[in-house]
Design a protein around this motif. Structure first.
Motif, mmCIF file in Angstrom:
data_model
loop_
_atom_site.group_PDB
_atom_site.id
_atom_site.type_symbol
_atom_site.label_atom_id
_atom_site.label_comp_id
_atom_site.label_asym_id
_atom_site.label_seq_id
_atom_site.Cartn_x
_atom_site.Cartn_y
_atom_site.Cartn_z
ATOM 1 N N UNK A 48 15.874 8.274 1.724
ATOM 2 C CA UNK A 48 16.936 8.433 2.715
ATOM 3 C C UNK A 48 18.272 7.867 2.282
ATOM 4 N N UNK A 49 18.488 7.815 0.981
ATOM 5 C CA UNK A 49 19.780 7.339 0.491
ATOM 6 C C UNK A 49 19.951 5.835 0.567
ATOM 7 N N UNK A 50 18.877 5.110 0.943
ATOM 8 C CA UNK A 50 18.966 3.654 1.012
ATOM 9 C C UNK A 50 18.824 3.070 -0.389
ATOM 10 N N UNK A 51 19.691 2.142 -0.739
ATOM 11 C CA UNK A 51 19.615 1.473 -2.051
ATOM 12 C C UNK A 51 19.798 -0.006 -1.864
ATOM 13 N N UNK A 61 0.823 -1.205 0.000
ATOM 14 C CA UNK A 61 0.000 0.000 0.000
ATOM 15 C C UNK A 61 0.861 1.261 0.000
ATOM 16 N N UNK A 62 1.928 1.264 0.768
ATOM 17 C CA UNK A 62 2.813 2.429 0.817
ATOM 18 C C UNK A 62 3.481 2.664 -0.528
ATOM 19 N N UNK A 63 3.917 1.589 -1.174
ATOM 20 C CA UNK A 63 4.647 1.731 -2.436
ATOM 21 C C UNK A 63 3.758 2.303 -3.534
ATOM 22 N N UNK A 64 2.470 1.918 -3.541
ATOM 23 C CA UNK A 64 1.565 2.450 -4.573
ATOM 24 C C UNK A 64 0.895 3.745 -4.122
ATOM 25 N N UNK A 65 1.164 4.185 -2.897
ATOM 26 C CA UNK A 65 0.625 5.446 -2.412
ATOM 27 C C UNK A 65 -0.831 5.387 -1.982
ATOM 28 N N UNK A 66 -1.291 4.222 -1.546
ATOM 29 C CA UNK A 66 -2.674 4.064 -1.097
ATOM 30 C C UNK A 66 -2.715 4.215 0.429
ATOM 31 N N UNK A 67 -2.921 5.441 0.874
ATOM 32 C CA UNK A 67 -2.884 5.738 2.311
ATOM 33 C C UNK A 67 -3.982 5.013 3.083
ATOM 34 N N UNK A 114 13.777 1.147 1.143
ATOM 35 C CA UNK A 114 14.656 0.528 0.149
ATOM 36 C C UNK A 114 14.018 0.544 -1.230
ATOM 37 N N UNK A 115 12.738 0.202 -1.297
ATOM 38 C CA UNK A 115 12.044 0.136 -2.583
ATOM 39 C C UNK A 115 11.924 1.497 -3.254
ATOM 40 N N UNK A 116 11.686 2.526 -2.471
ATOM 41 C CA UNK A 116 11.514 3.876 -3.009
ATOM 42 C C UNK A 116 12.790 4.717 -2.960
ATOM 43 N N UNK A 117 13.882 4.091 -2.498
ATOM 44 C CA UNK A 117 15.182 4.742 -2.354
ATOM 45 C C UNK A 117 15.068 6.040 -1.561
#
Length: 126
Positions: free
Chosen positions: A123-126, A67-73, A118-121
């Motif tokens: 905070x500099x996380x890759x 849900x977070x990745x697709x932006x469904x709050x 990680x999925x949305x990169x």
């Protein structure tokens, strides 16, 4: 007190004949593992309802990530609320204490948050 995984084999042997009881009085029994050719104590058996709640907690964490990745709050909020219900179910069962139940919930939430970052990169996380 239940034996910990890091104990020495001799300490485990001392506990072999004892019965362990969870916080709510549910008997936690020891199973034997014959797969290695020798008779060794395996993990304690956890009640099926506790396992069901832990699985539901993990599944809701996955749903929260999706849900977070697709932006469904709305879906994310619903998953978060269901994770709270899973926590309450675990507490109500009484197999685990309040602290371990809260830690399992927190680990699921934090792991999900790290996965989103990680999925949305973020905070500099890759």
């Amino acid at each position: 007190q239940m034996p910990r995984g890091g104990e020495k084999s001799t300490e485990r042997a001392q506990h072999a004949g004892k019965k362990f009881v969870g916080k709510n009085g549910v008997l936690l029994r020891r199973e034997e593992d014959f797969s290695s050719g020798g008779k060794t104590a395996a993990l304690d058996v956890v009640p099926a309802e506790t396992v069901r709640c832990l699985r539901a907690l993990a599944e809701e964490a996955q749903e929260w990530v999706r849900a977070q990745i697709v932006g469904n709050a709305d879906a994310a909020d619903s998953s978060c609320a269901r994770m709270g219900h899973c926590l309450q179910d675990l507490l109500h069962q009484g197999t685990l204490g309040k602290g371990p139940c809260q830690q399992l919930h927190d680990i699921a939430m934090l792991s999900a948050a790290v996965t989103v970052c990680d999925s949305l990169e973020i905070g500099g996380r890759k």
